[in-house]
Design a protein around this motif. Sequence first.
Motif, PDB file in Angstrom:
ATOM      1  N   ALA A  15      -1.298 -32.966  15.488  1.00 43.05           N
ATOM      2  CA  ALA A  15      -0.958 -31.971  14.470  1.00 43.05           C
ATOM      3  C   ALA A  15       0.037 -32.501  13.442  1.00 43.05           C
ATOM      4  O   ALA A  15      -0.104 -32.251  12.235  1.00 43.05           O
ATOM      5  CB  ALA A  15      -0.414 -30.714  15.130  1.00 43.05           C
ATOM      6  N   HIS A  19      -0.606 -33.153   9.458  1.00 43.83           N
ATOM      7  CA  HIS A  19       0.287 -32.520   8.482  1.00 43.83           C
ATOM      8  C   HIS A  19       0.710 -33.525   7.417  1.00 43.83           C
ATOM      9  O   HIS A  19       0.605 -33.267   6.209  1.00 43.83           O
ATOM     10  CB  HIS A  19       1.516 -31.967   9.227  1.00 43.83           C
ATOM     11  CG  HIS A  19       2.530 -31.318   8.339  1.00 43.83           C
ATOM     12  ND1 HIS A  19       2.551 -29.960   8.120  1.00 43.83           N
ATOM     13  CD2 HIS A  19       3.558 -31.828   7.631  1.00 43.83           C
ATOM     14  CE1 HIS A  19       3.552 -29.662   7.306  1.00 43.83           C
ATOM     15  NE2 HIS A  19       4.180 -30.792   6.995  1.00 43.83           N
ATOM     16  N   LEU A  98       4.612 -30.406  17.677  1.00 43.73           N
ATOM     17  CA  LEU A  98       3.825 -29.492  16.865  1.00 43.73           C
ATOM     18  C   LEU A  98       2.449 -29.350  17.497  1.00 43.73           C
ATOM     19  O   LEU A  98       1.776 -30.354  17.767  1.00 43.73           O
ATOM     20  CB  LEU A  98       3.697 -30.049  15.443  1.00 43.73           C
ATOM     21  CG  LEU A  98       2.970 -29.197  14.402  1.00 43.73           C
ATOM     22  CD1 LEU A  98       3.704 -27.878  14.160  1.00 43.73           C
ATOM     23  CD2 LEU A  98       2.834 -29.967  13.089  1.00 43.73           C
ATOM     24  N   ARG A 100      -1.293 -27.015  17.691  1.00 50.41           N
ATOM     25  CA  ARG A 100      -2.222 -25.988  17.209  1.00 50.41           C
ATOM     26  C   ARG A 100      -2.819 -25.246  18.394  1.00 50.41           C
ATOM     27  O   ARG A 100      -3.104 -25.850  19.431  1.00 50.41           O
ATOM     28  CB  ARG A 100      -3.366 -26.608  16.414  1.00 50.41           C
ATOM     29  CG  ARG A 100      -2.973 -27.509  15.276  1.00 50.41           C
ATOM     30  CD  ARG A 100      -4.232 -27.961  14.553  1.00 50.41           C
ATOM     31  NE  ARG A 100      -4.043 -29.196  13.823  1.00 50.41           N
ATOM     32  CZ  ARG A 100      -4.262 -30.404  14.331  1.00 50.41           C
ATOM     33  NH1 ARG A 100      -4.676 -30.531  15.582  1.00 50.41           N
ATOM     34  NH2 ARG A 100      -4.087 -31.483  13.598  1.00 50.41           N
ATOM     35  N   ILE A 107       0.244 -21.510  15.869  1.00 49.07           N
ATOM     36  CA  ILE A 107       0.914 -22.812  15.915  1.00 49.07           C
ATOM     37  C   ILE A 107       2.210 -22.636  16.694  1.00 49.07           C
ATOM     38  O   ILE A 107       2.884 -21.608  16.570  1.00 49.07           O
ATOM     39  CB  ILE A 107       1.222 -23.326  14.494  1.00 49.07           C
ATOM     40  CG1 ILE A 107      -0.076 -23.635  13.739  1.00 49.07           C
ATOM     41  CG2 ILE A 107       2.104 -24.572  14.533  1.00 49.07           C
ATOM     42  CD1 ILE A 107       0.126 -23.948  12.276  1.00 49.07           C
ATOM     43  N   ASN A 109       5.770 -24.790  17.183  1.00 44.15           N
ATOM     44  CA  ASN A 109       6.517 -25.973  16.766  1.00 44.15           C
ATOM     45  C   ASN A 109       7.906 -25.958  17.383  1.00 44.15           C
ATOM     46  O   ASN A 109       8.504 -24.900  17.597  1.00 44.15           O
ATOM     47  CB  ASN A 109       6.590 -26.059  15.236  1.00 44.15           C
ATOM     48  CG  ASN A 109       7.851 -25.424  14.674  1.00 44.15           C
ATOM     49  OD1 ASN A 109       8.910 -26.047  14.625  1.00 44.15           O
ATOM     50  ND2 ASN A 109       7.733 -24.167  14.249  1.00 44.15           N
ATOM     51  N   THR A 245       9.701 -17.771  13.158  1.00 46.38           N
ATOM     52  CA  THR A 245       8.784 -17.821  14.301  1.00 46.38           C
ATOM     53  C   THR A 245       9.349 -17.051  15.492  1.00 46.38           C
ATOM     54  O   THR A 245      10.542 -16.739  15.545  1.00 46.38           O
ATOM     55  CB  THR A 245       8.525 -19.271  14.716  1.00 46.38           C
ATOM     56  OG1 THR A 245       9.775 -19.905  15.029  1.00 46.38           O
ATOM     57  CG2 THR A 245       7.842 -20.043  13.601  1.00 46.38           C
ATOM     58  N   GLY A 266       1.699 -17.739  13.199  1.00 50.43           N
ATOM     59  CA  GLY A 266       0.281 -17.460  13.047  1.00 50.43           C
ATOM     60  C   GLY A 266      -0.087 -16.054  13.464  1.00 50.43           C
ATOM     61  O   GLY A 266       0.753 -15.152  13.521  1.00 50.43           O
ATOM     62  N   SER A 317       1.415 -20.866   8.328  1.00 44.72           N
ATOM     63  CA  SER A 317       0.395 -21.125   9.341  1.00 44.72           C
ATOM     64  C   SER A 317      -1.009 -20.792   8.850  1.00 44.72           C
ATOM     65  O   SER A 317      -1.977 -21.477   9.190  1.00 44.72           O
ATOM     66  CB  SER A 317       0.699 -20.339  10.620  1.00 44.72           C
ATOM     67  OG  SER A 317       1.913 -20.772  11.183  1.00 44.72           O
ATOM     68  N   ILE A 320      -2.795 -23.655   7.350  1.00 38.45           N
ATOM     69  CA  ILE A 320      -3.339 -24.661   8.259  1.00 38.45           C
ATOM     70  C   ILE A 320      -4.759 -24.284   8.683  1.00 38.45           C
ATOM     71  O   ILE A 320      -5.627 -25.144   8.818  1.00 38.45           O
ATOM     72  CB  ILE A 320      -2.436 -24.805   9.500  1.00 38.45           C
ATOM     73  CG1 ILE A 320      -0.973 -25.044   9.089  1.00 38.45           C
ATOM     74  CG2 ILE A 320      -2.940 -25.912  10.411  1.00 38.45           C
ATOM     75  CD1 ILE A 320      -0.764 -26.229   8.173  1.00 38.45           C
ATOM     76  N   TYR A 321      -4.992 -22.997   8.852  1.00 35.90           N
ATOM     77  CA  TYR A 321      -6.298 -22.543   9.309  1.00 35.90           C
ATOM     78  C   TYR A 321      -7.255 -22.203   8.172  1.00 35.90           C
ATOM     79  O   TYR A 321      -8.475 -22.355   8.321  1.00 35.90           O
ATOM     80  CB  TYR A 321      -6.136 -21.338  10.242  1.00 35.90           C
ATOM     81  CG  TYR A 321      -5.600 -21.749  11.592  1.00 35.90           C
ATOM     82  CD1 TYR A 321      -6.441 -22.312  12.543  1.00 35.90           C
ATOM     83  CD2 TYR A 321      -4.253 -21.624  11.902  1.00 35.90           C
ATOM     84  CE1 TYR A 321      -5.960 -22.720  13.773  1.00 35.90           C
ATOM     85  CE2 TYR A 321      -3.756 -22.029  13.131  1.00 35.90           C
ATOM     86  CZ  TYR A 321      -4.611 -22.576  14.062  1.00 35.90           C
ATOM     87  OH  TYR A 321      -4.136 -22.997  15.285  1.00 35.90           O
TER      88      TYR A 321
END
Length: 342
Positions: A15, A19, A98, A100, A107, A109, A245, A266, A317, A320-321
């Motif tokens: 991950a 990134h 990190l 996924r 995610i 982290n 988070t 996420g 997040s 990322i998806y």
Amino acid sequence: MMYNLLRPLLFLLDAETAHTLTLDTLDLLKKTGLLPDRTISCTPVHIMGLDFPNPVGLAAGLDKNGAHIDALAALGFGFIEVGTVTPRPQAGNPKPRLFRLPQAGAIINRMGFNNDGVDRLVEHVQASGYRGILGINIGKNADTPLENAVDDYLACFRKAYPHASYVTVNISSPNTQQLRQLQNESELEQLLGALKVEQARLSDLHGRYTPLAVKIAPDLDLGQITAIASLLLKHRMDAVIATNTTISRNGVEHVPHGNEKGGLSGAPLTERSTAVIHQLASHLQRAIPIIGAGGIMSARDAQSKIEAGASLVQLYSGLIYRGPALVSEVTSQLCTRPDHAG
């Protein structure tokens, strides 16, 4: 569409490697003219004394050192937030850090504020051609005792002040030991008081006012949220970002990597962060604007945060998806809302 094709390949990589590769690729595309600037017509959102060209921003954490500002700005964001940055460079926590969780759209982290230090970030900001709204997110070094945390925040604030449109005080990352204790009433009282005194001094020194925002955790109960809201009002803070988070593992208990230590972001965070926004809004009564972050995976998620009381939103997040298409989707949705300016 290009990101949808590339994502399976990126997800084959570690991950953190993916990134870095993604950011470097964006830089290359920007420099070669293959990444045109995206713009969506929108009524500006006026908060903190600033005019945001659209209400969709990039959350801190994606570009910790401010090294990719120009490329990220080309994706159509109304504002960019870089960091978290600390006074001195630090490596962060050991790798891997990190993870996924595709089954949950999440995610985890535990990066630990890995960054090159505030001086290096300022160099990157100065070298950038970006002239939009830029937030700089500041924290404390991991080896700074909690009783000296105020000194670290003040040191970062002084250096970031003339280069930022606004500065965010990160007291809510779960990945720096004891950091979240700064959300306790007595510690937060001391920190906010010191920062506001320094803000007044720096405003006189530089001849410009740089607003201060505070980023809080989603893992607060109603009593804690009420206490924080009262302090934000008392010290006349310029904004609050909700949320960082979560340390909860609700929704990912049986997913691979679901038990990794760190902050979860996420889709599993969506409803909780929106609930915190709603609770904050009921206490702040629009006296202090709220920036909504946490689990924005679709335009509907962003709209829910605006309806709960946020004036702006931030993505991380979801990118990322979903990739850059999420920026356009959310911006198009919010810019068609007659009440989007809050």
